[in-house]
Design a protein around this motif. Structure first.
Motif, PDB file in Angstrom:
ATOM      1  N   ARG A   1      38.870  46.449  -7.440  1.00  0.00           N
ATOM      2  CA  ARG A   1      37.803  46.579  -8.426  1.00  0.00           C
ATOM      3  C   ARG A   1      36.571  47.239  -7.818  1.00  0.00           C
ATOM      4  O   ARG A   1      36.370  47.218  -6.615  1.00  0.00           O
ATOM      5  N   THR A   2      35.766  47.814  -8.705  1.00  0.00           N
ATOM      6  CA  THR A   2      34.430  48.285  -8.380  1.00  0.00           C
ATOM      7  C   THR A   2      33.472  47.356  -9.098  1.00  0.00           C
ATOM      8  O   THR A   2      33.706  46.981 -10.249  1.00  0.00           O
ATOM      9  N   PHE A   3      32.411  46.955  -8.415  1.00  0.00           N
ATOM     10  CA  PHE A   3      31.462  46.032  -9.022  1.00  0.00           C
ATOM     11  C   PHE A   3      30.037  46.430  -8.637  1.00  0.00           C
ATOM     12  O   PHE A   3      29.824  47.184  -7.698  1.00  0.00           O
ATOM     13  N   PHE A   4      29.090  45.893  -9.378  1.00  0.00           N
ATOM     14  CA  PHE A   4      27.680  46.204  -9.175  1.00  0.00           C
ATOM     15  C   PHE A   4      26.909  44.905  -8.995  1.00  0.00           C
ATOM     16  O   PHE A   4      27.081  43.976  -9.779  1.00  0.00           O
ATOM     17  N   GLU A   5      26.098  44.858  -7.956  1.00  0.00           N
ATOM     18  CA  GLU A   5      25.240  43.703  -7.709  1.00  0.00           C
ATOM     19  C   GLU A   5      23.797  44.165  -7.673  1.00  0.00           C
ATOM     20  O   GLU A   5      23.515  45.322  -7.370  1.00  0.00           O
ATOM     21  N   GLN A   6      22.899  43.260  -7.956  1.00  0.00           N
ATOM     22  CA  GLN A   6      21.472  43.549  -7.867  1.00  0.00           C
ATOM     23  C   GLN A   6      21.005  43.203  -6.455  1.00  0.00           C
ATOM     24  O   GLN A   6      21.149  42.066  -6.017  1.00  0.00           O
ATOM     25  N   TRP A   7      20.497  44.190  -5.739  1.00  0.00           N
ATOM     26  CA  TRP A   7      20.016  43.980  -4.379  1.00  0.00           C
ATOM     27  C   TRP A   7      18.495  43.997  -4.383  1.00  0.00           C
ATOM     28  O   TRP A   7      17.885  44.841  -5.033  1.00  0.00           O
ATOM     29  N   PRO A   8      17.857  43.080  -3.640  1.00  0.00           N
ATOM     30  CA  PRO A   8      16.396  43.056  -3.612  1.00  0.00           C
ATOM     31  C   PRO A   8      15.807  44.345  -3.028  1.00  0.00           C
ATOM     32  O   PRO A   8      14.758  44.798  -3.468  1.00  0.00           O
TER      33      PRO A   8
ATOM     34  N   GLU B   1      20.334  53.590  -0.155  1.00  0.00           N
ATOM     35  CA  GLU B   1      20.811  54.808  -0.805  1.00  0.00           C
ATOM     36  C   GLU B   1      22.308  54.703  -1.090  1.00  0.00           C
ATOM     37  O   GLU B   1      23.080  54.317  -0.219  1.00  0.00           O
ATOM     38  N   GLY B   2      22.710  54.999  -2.281  1.00  0.00           N
ATOM     39  CA  GLY B   2      24.110  54.934  -2.685  1.00  0.00           C
ATOM     40  C   GLY B   2      24.477  53.654  -3.413  1.00  0.00           C
ATOM     41  O   GLY B   2      25.548  53.552  -4.006  1.00  0.00           O
ATOM     42  N   ALA B   3      23.592  52.645  -3.387  1.00  0.00           N
ATOM     43  CA  ALA B   3      23.890  51.363  -4.036  1.00  0.00           C
ATOM     44  C   ALA B   3      24.101  51.510  -5.538  1.00  0.00           C
ATOM     45  O   ALA B   3      24.822  50.724  -6.151  1.00  0.00           O
ATOM     46  N   GLU B   4      23.512  52.547  -6.116  1.00  0.00           N
ATOM     47  CA  GLU B   4      23.658  52.749  -7.560  1.00  0.00           C
ATOM     48  C   GLU B   4      25.097  53.076  -7.968  1.00  0.00           C
ATOM     49  O   GLU B   4      25.469  52.989  -9.129  1.00  0.00           O
ATOM     50  N   HIS B   5      25.936  53.417  -6.998  1.00  0.00           N
ATOM     51  CA  HIS B   5      27.349  53.713  -7.269  1.00  0.00           C
ATOM     52  C   HIS B   5      28.232  52.472  -7.181  1.00  0.00           C
ATOM     53  O   HIS B   5      29.419  52.541  -7.471  1.00  0.00           O
ATOM     54  N   GLY B   6      27.659  51.354  -6.750  1.00  0.00           N
ATOM     55  CA  GLY B   6      28.381  50.097  -6.707  1.00  0.00           C
ATOM     56  C   GLY B   6      29.110  49.862  -5.398  1.00  0.00           C
ATOM     57  O   GLY B   6      28.974  50.610  -4.427  1.00  0.00           O
ATOM     58  N   ASP B   7      29.859  48.782  -5.403  1.00  0.00           N
ATOM     59  CA  ASP B   7      30.664  48.365  -4.262  1.00  0.00           C
ATOM     60  C   ASP B   7      32.122  48.276  -4.684  1.00  0.00           C
ATOM     61  O   ASP B   7      32.419  48.174  -5.874  1.00  0.00           O
ATOM     62  N   MET B   8      33.010  48.298  -3.707  1.00  0.00           N
ATOM     63  CA  MET B   8      34.439  48.223  -3.988  1.00  0.00           C
ATOM     64  C   MET B   8      35.045  47.064  -3.213  1.00  0.00           C
ATOM     65  O   MET B   8      34.681  46.826  -2.065  1.00  0.00           O
ATOM     66  N   GLU B   9      35.954  46.367  -3.871  1.00  0.00           N
ATOM     67  CA  GLU B   9      36.648  45.245  -3.240  1.00  0.00           C
ATOM     68  C   GLU B   9      38.109  45.630  -3.012  1.00  0.00           C
ATOM     69  O   GLU B   9      38.781  46.117  -3.927  1.00  0.00           O
TER      70      GLU B   9
END
Length: 101
Positions: A67-74, A78-86
């Motif tokens: 999956r690809t997912f999105f978390e809110q980081w404080p 750079e690149g966080a807007e593309h999300g993370d992958m598990e």
């Protein structure tokens, strides 16, 4: 939302050794040890979507994208807007991949 269960695979390499295969070799050895010596049933790993080198290491270690997912980081990097992958691999899947060895 992170999925529950599994032993997390993690690694961090100095930039001076990026691209030399050490992360792949280490990740493969850790996955092998976890399944054959420690009795782990499931291994999970995450990385930023933009980190293609880390994604490739996970794939070479036998993990598959789930999956690809999105978390809110404080303080997003750079690149966080593309999300993370598990990525995940179970002992059963890993054993099937290594039956020929």
């Amino acid at each position: 939302m992170r999925r529950v269960g599994g032993t997390e695979l993690g690694y961090r390499m100095l930039p001076s050794v990026w691209g030399l295969g050490y992360a792949t070799e280490g990740a493969q050895a850790l996955v092998h040890h976890a399944f054959t010596e420690l009795g782990v049933d499931r291994i999970v790993a995450t990385t930023m979507t933009v980190n293609t080198a880390s994604r490739r290491v996970m794939e070479k270690a036998g993990l598959s994208l789930i999956r690809t997912f999105f978390e809110q980081w404080p303080e997003p990097v750079e690149g966080a807007e593309h999300g993370d992958m598990e990525y995940v691999v179970t002992r059963e899947t890993w054993a099937r991949q290594h039956d020929h060895e």
